[in-house]
Design an enzyme around this catalytic site. Structure first.
Site, PDB file in Angstrom:
ATOM      1  N   ASP A  88      -7.758 132.975 -14.391  1.00  0.00           N
ATOM      2  CA  ASP A  88      -8.549 133.708 -13.405  1.00  0.00           C
ATOM      3  C   ASP A  88      -8.378 132.998 -12.061  1.00  0.00           C
ATOM      4  O   ASP A  88      -8.279 131.767 -12.004  1.00  0.00           O
ATOM      5  CB  ASP A  88     -10.033 133.673 -13.761  1.00  0.00           C
ATOM      6  CG  ASP A  88     -10.409 134.633 -14.885  1.00  0.00           C
ATOM      7  OD1 ASP A  88      -9.496 135.204 -15.527  1.00  0.00           O
ATOM      8  OD2 ASP A  88     -11.612 134.802 -15.117  1.00  0.00           O
ATOM      9  N   HIS A 145      -4.089 129.559 -19.924  1.00  0.00           N
ATOM     10  CA  HIS A 145      -3.507 130.174 -21.112  1.00  0.00           C
ATOM     11  C   HIS A 145      -2.003 130.356 -20.953  1.00  0.00           C
ATOM     12  O   HIS A 145      -1.463 130.282 -19.844  1.00  0.00           O
ATOM     13  CB  HIS A 145      -4.200 131.509 -21.397  1.00  0.00           C
ATOM     14  CG  HIS A 145      -5.641 131.361 -21.770  1.00  0.00           C
ATOM     15  ND1 HIS A 145      -6.109 131.550 -23.056  1.00  0.00           N
ATOM     16  CD2 HIS A 145      -6.728 131.017 -21.021  1.00  0.00           C
ATOM     17  CE1 HIS A 145      -7.406 131.337 -23.089  1.00  0.00           C
ATOM     18  NE2 HIS A 145      -7.808 131.011 -21.869  1.00  0.00           N
ATOM     19  N   SER A 248      -8.619 123.911  -9.613  1.00  0.00           N
ATOM     20  CA  SER A 248      -7.441 123.570  -8.842  1.00  0.00           C
ATOM     21  C   SER A 248      -6.445 124.717  -8.823  1.00  0.00           C
ATOM     22  O   SER A 248      -6.823 125.869  -8.625  1.00  0.00           O
ATOM     23  CB  SER A 248      -6.803 122.295  -9.398  1.00  0.00           C
ATOM     24  OG  SER A 248      -5.845 121.819  -8.492  1.00  0.00           O
TER      25      SER A 248
END
Length: 281
Positions: A88, A145, A248
């Site tokens: 995200d 992921h 980050s």
């Protein structure tokens, strides 16, 4: 104010000390105080706790537990085909690698060799290839992921600076993503080699991978490397591969070939883990 002037204070701040202090606080189990800080953070950044596997702020013993919270089942459906967006956040930049140069922002680029910690042979595999740089803001889900299935080959921890990685800093600090501390993960995939780089930043207490656990600290000030050729570590498409303990940026590299990015992607666009990122045909 120019971007370079805006980031000037970051050159003067004791970034390592601030990061160590933030990391210690994020690990602290402070009971009601920790819950109050989490509730304040949720309100300040508009975190959508309805997506969390456990939406109760009081259920998290430490700020790190909250920050790396799992999502509820079904919150991030995976695209049926192609490479998945691994996080995200928001798109920083993406596109072709120009020779060995990765575009950072207007007026700034850095080399693939610098990004991967000085390994010219590894970097050469991505000559004229493709890259994507994705920024995770404080409000975002902070697990990372796999965009495709892969077998782990190497992990490299590269020491470096701890500048912020927000868009202003990307425009104002030359070579930002190749000068900050980072963890370089190298995979083999059905489409060839693939590199996923976790980039550290100010107050990013540490970075972790699912096969190793927390990589940093320690921060010994020299490049560290782990080889996995003698282990069969395979991660499925969409599987968690790592996480930031505070947020980050990730940078990905692919070799030269027929990769085509999602036509809806533009720099600055919000993204969600599991959406289509690119196709390989």
């Amino acid at each position: 104010m120019s971007d370079r002037l805006a980031v000037l204070p970051q050159y003067l701040l004791p970034k390592q000390a601030l990061t160590q202090l933030a990391g210690a606080f994020a690990q602290h189990r402070g009971g009601a105080l920790t819950t109050a800080v989490i509730r304040r953070f949720i309100a300040r950044y508009g975190v959508d706790m309805a997506e969390a596997a456990n939406p109760d702020p009081a259920a998290y013993a430490s700020f790190n537990d909250f920050f790396t919270r799992a999502l509820r089942d079904g919150a991030r459906p995976l695209a049926a085909q192609g490479l998945l967006c691994p996080v995200d956040g928001a798109i920083s930049q993406f596109g072709p690698v120009q020779g060995d140069q990765v575009f950072q922002a207007k007026g700034h680029a850095y080399s693939t060799t610098a990004l991967v910690g000085g390994d010219a042979a590894l970097a050469a595999r991505f000559q004229d290839g493709h890259f994507a740089t994705l920024y995770l803001s404080p409000r975002d889900y902070h697990r990372i992921h796999m965009p495709c299935a892969g077998r782990l080959r190497r992990m490299i921890h590269v020491p470096g600076d701890l500048f912020s990685v927000n868009p202003t800093t990307a425009r104002g600090v030359p070579g930002l993503f190749a000068r900050n501390e980072r963890v370089v993960c190298v995979f083999d995939t059905d489409a060839g080699p693939f590199v996923l780089v976790l980039v550290g930043a100010t107050i990013v207490g540490s970075m972790a991978t699912v096969w190793h656990g927390v990589v940093n600290p320690p921060r010994p000030g020299e490049v560290r490397e782990w080889a996995y050729d003698d282990q069969d570590i395979r991660l499925a498409r969409g599987a968690e591969m790592g996480r930031f303990l505070l947020g980050s940026t990730v940078v990905m590299l692919w070799p030269k070939g027929p990769l085509r990015f999602n036509p809806a992607w533009v720099p600055g666009r919000p993204i969600r883990m599991g959406e289509p990122m690119a196709g390989l045909a």
